[in-house]
Design an enzyme around this catalytic site. Structure first.
Site, PDB file in Angstrom:
ATOM      1  N   ASP A 152      -8.326 -21.572  26.442  1.00  0.00           N
ATOM      2  CA  ASP A 152      -7.349 -20.604  26.980  1.00  0.00           C
ATOM      3  C   ASP A 152      -7.945 -19.211  26.861  1.00  0.00           C
ATOM      4  O   ASP A 152      -8.870 -18.979  26.070  1.00  0.00           O
ATOM      5  CB  ASP A 152      -6.012 -20.677  26.219  1.00  0.00           C
ATOM      6  CG  ASP A 152      -4.961 -19.735  26.825  1.00  0.00           C
ATOM      7  OD1 ASP A 152      -5.001 -19.505  28.051  1.00  0.00           O
ATOM      8  OD2 ASP A 152      -4.104 -19.218  26.085  1.00  0.00           O
ATOM      9  N   SER A 153      -7.388 -18.287  27.633  1.00  0.00           N
ATOM     10  CA  SER A 153      -7.840 -16.899  27.554  1.00  0.00           C
ATOM     11  C   SER A 153      -7.564 -16.316  26.164  1.00  0.00           C
ATOM     12  O   SER A 153      -8.239 -15.396  25.739  1.00  0.00           O
ATOM     13  CB  SER A 153      -7.122 -16.072  28.614  1.00  0.00           C
ATOM     14  OG  SER A 153      -5.724 -16.165  28.419  1.00  0.00           O
ATOM     15  N   CYS A 193      -4.766 -22.986  30.432  1.00  0.00           N
ATOM     16  CA  CYS A 193      -4.441 -21.643  30.911  1.00  0.00           C
ATOM     17  C   CYS A 193      -4.077 -21.806  32.385  1.00  0.00           C
ATOM     18  O   CYS A 193      -4.878 -22.337  33.164  1.00  0.00           O
ATOM     19  CB  CYS A 193      -5.663 -20.741  30.757  1.00  0.00           C
ATOM     20  SG  CYS A 193      -5.473 -19.116  31.495  1.00  0.00           S
ATOM     21  N   GLU A 251       0.331 -12.114  22.346  1.00  0.00           N
ATOM     22  CA  GLU A 251      -0.970 -11.903  21.687  1.00  0.00           C
ATOM     23  C   GLU A 251      -0.826 -10.994  20.463  1.00  0.00           C
ATOM     24  O   GLU A 251      -1.561 -11.098  19.500  1.00  0.00           O
ATOM     25  CB  GLU A 251      -1.997 -11.299  22.659  1.00  0.00           C
ATOM     26  CG  GLU A 251      -2.552 -12.280  23.684  1.00  0.00           C
ATOM     27  CD  GLU A 251      -3.483 -13.353  23.095  1.00  0.00           C
ATOM     28  OE1 GLU A 251      -4.220 -13.064  22.136  1.00  0.00           O
ATOM     29  OE2 GLU A 251      -3.463 -14.497  23.606  1.00  0.00           O
ATOM     30  N   CYS A 305       2.871 -20.324  32.216  1.00  0.00           N
ATOM     31  CA  CYS A 305       1.798 -19.651  31.485  1.00  0.00           C
ATOM     32  C   CYS A 305       1.849 -20.220  30.081  1.00  0.00           C
ATOM     33  O   CYS A 305       2.941 -20.342  29.498  1.00  0.00           O
ATOM     34  CB  CYS A 305       2.059 -18.143  31.457  1.00  0.00           C
ATOM     35  SG  CYS A 305       0.959 -17.231  30.342  1.00  0.00           S
TER      36      CYS A 305
HETATM   37  N1  DGL Z   1      -2.266 -18.316  28.931  1.00  0.00           N
HETATM   38  C1  DGL Z   1      -2.672 -17.997  30.230  1.00  0.00           C
HETATM   39  C2  DGL Z   1      -1.910 -18.693  31.304  1.00  0.00           C
HETATM   40  O1  DGL Z   1      -1.451 -19.786  31.064  1.00  0.00           O
HETATM   41  C3  DGL Z   1      -3.105 -16.654  30.621  1.00  0.00           C
HETATM   42  C4  DGL Z   1      -2.655 -15.446  29.969  1.00  0.00           C
HETATM   43  C5  DGL Z   1      -3.532 -14.313  30.371  1.00  0.00           C
HETATM   44  O2  DGL Z   1      -4.680 -14.312  29.946  1.00  0.00           O
HETATM   45  O3  DGL Z   1      -3.069 -13.455  31.126  1.00  0.00           O
HETATM   46  O4  DGL Z   1      -1.789 -18.182  32.398  1.00  0.00           O
END
Ligand code: DGL
Length: 261
Positions: free
Chosen positions: A9-10, A73, A150, A180
Site C-alpha cells: 500500500d502507499s 491500495c 496517516e 480506499c
Molecule cells: N490506501 C490507498 C487507496 O486504497 C491510497 C491512499 C493514498 O495514497 O492516497 O486508495
C-alpha cells in the site's frame, strides 16, 4: 526457499487488509510494504502512481521472494494494476478493487468514496456495471481522509465523513463502497453517519476470502509459499502511527525495517 505473500500500500491503510488476510490464513509468511515516504498516491498523476507501484512490486518480487503480491491500495489498483499485469504476465499481482466491485454489484444504487485518483479513473463504476448492467453508481472523492488516517487523527474525521457522504446519501444508496484501504480504519466513524440499512462494503472483510479462494484454485502458487507464520513490515519512512498500528495489530511478531525502493 522461503516464498512470501507480498502486500503493498502507499501507506498504512493496507495494514488492516494485511491483518485480515493473516487472520484468515495465519500459516503463511507475509511481507508488507508501505510507501510511507511518498504517501498519499491519491492526488498524483497516473504515470507517477504506475511508476511508484511498479517500484514497490519489483522490490517485493526481487528482494523479498514473493510468490504473489496483493496491491492493497485502490488508487494503485485503479491506475497501475492492469499495466503491471500486462507488462509482467509471469508475475501474480492482484488488486483489491475488483473484489469490492463484485460485492457492490449485488446492489442497484451504489455509492463509492475514494481518492481523487480512484474516482477520476472511473474504475469502480466500470467494473460494477460489467457485473450488473442496472447498477447506478454515485461517486465522491474524499481527499482529506488519507492524511487524517496517516496522522492518526481518527476523531477529527467525522466532519469530513459527513460532508463526503451527504451527496451520496441524498441519492438513496443501498450500499457504500469504502473505496480506499485507509477508510476501513475509520469504519466506526463511518457507522455514525451511514444509515443502518445501507450496507458498508469494506475490503478488509472481503479480500481475505477472495484471496483464500484464489490460492485454493492455484496450487502452483501455494506450493511455493513457506509456512512459518511470520510477518515482516517494510516502510520507506518510519512514521509514528505506522509503528503504533504495526505493534497493535501484529505485536512482537512483526519486525519493521526501513528500506529504499
Ligand atoms: N490506501 C490507498 C487507496 O486504497 C491510497 C491512499 C493514498 O495514497 O492516497 O486508495
Amino acid at each position: 526457499m522461503q516464498m512470501r505473500i507480498g502486500i503493498f500500500d502507499s501507506g498504512l491503510g493496507g495494514l488492516l487488509v494485511a491483518k485480515a488476510i493473516r487472520k484468515a490464513m495465519p500459516e503463511y509468511d507475509y511481507v508488507y510494504l508501505g510507501d510511507t515516504k511518498r504517501v498519499p498516491y491519491g492526488n498524483r498523476s497516473q504515470e507517477i502512481v504506475f511508476e511508484f507501484t511498479k517500484e514497490a512490486v519489483d522490490y517485493l518480487f526481487e528482494k523479498e521472494d514473493c510468490a504473489i503480491v496483493i496491491i492493497a491500495c485502490n488508487t494503485a489498483s485503479a491506475r497501475a494494476l492492469r499495466r503491471i499485469q500486462k507488462e509482467y504476465p509471469d508475475r501474480k499481482v492482484l488488486g483489491v478493487l475488483i473484489p469490492a466491485a463484485e460485492e457492490a454489484a449485488k446492489f442497484y444504487r451504489i455509492g463509492v468514496l475514494g481518492t481523487v485518483g480512484t474516482i477520476n479513473s472511473n474504475t469502480f463504476p466500470k467494473e460494477i456495471k460489467k457485473l450488473n448492467k442496472k447498477a447506478i453508481v454515485f461517486q465522491n472523492p474524499a481527499p482529506m481522509l488519507v492524511p487524517l488516517v496517516e496522522n492518526g487523527e481518527i476523531k477529527m474525521a467525522g466532519n469530513f465523513i459527513k460532508k463526503y457522504l451527504t451527496p451520496l446519501l441524498s441519492k438513496k444508496i443501498e450500499a457504500l463502497v469504502l473505496g480506499c484501504t485507509h477508510y476501513p480504519i475509520l469504519k466506526n466513524e463511518f457507522k455514525k453517519y451511514v444509515p443502518k440499512d445501507v450496507r458498508i462494503i469494506s475490503q478488509d472483510e472481503i479480500v481475505p476470502k477472495k484471496l483464500k479462494d484464489y490460492l485454493a484454485r492455484h496450487p502452483e502458487i501455494t506450493e511455493k509459499l513457506s509456512k512459518k507464520k511470520s510477518i515482516k513490515i517494510l516502510v520507506t519512512d518510519k512514521t509514528k502511527n505506522m509503528e503504533v498500528l504495526a505493534k497493535k495489530w501484529f505485536g512482537s511478531s512483526s519486525k519493521m525495517s526501513l528500506i529504499e525502493i
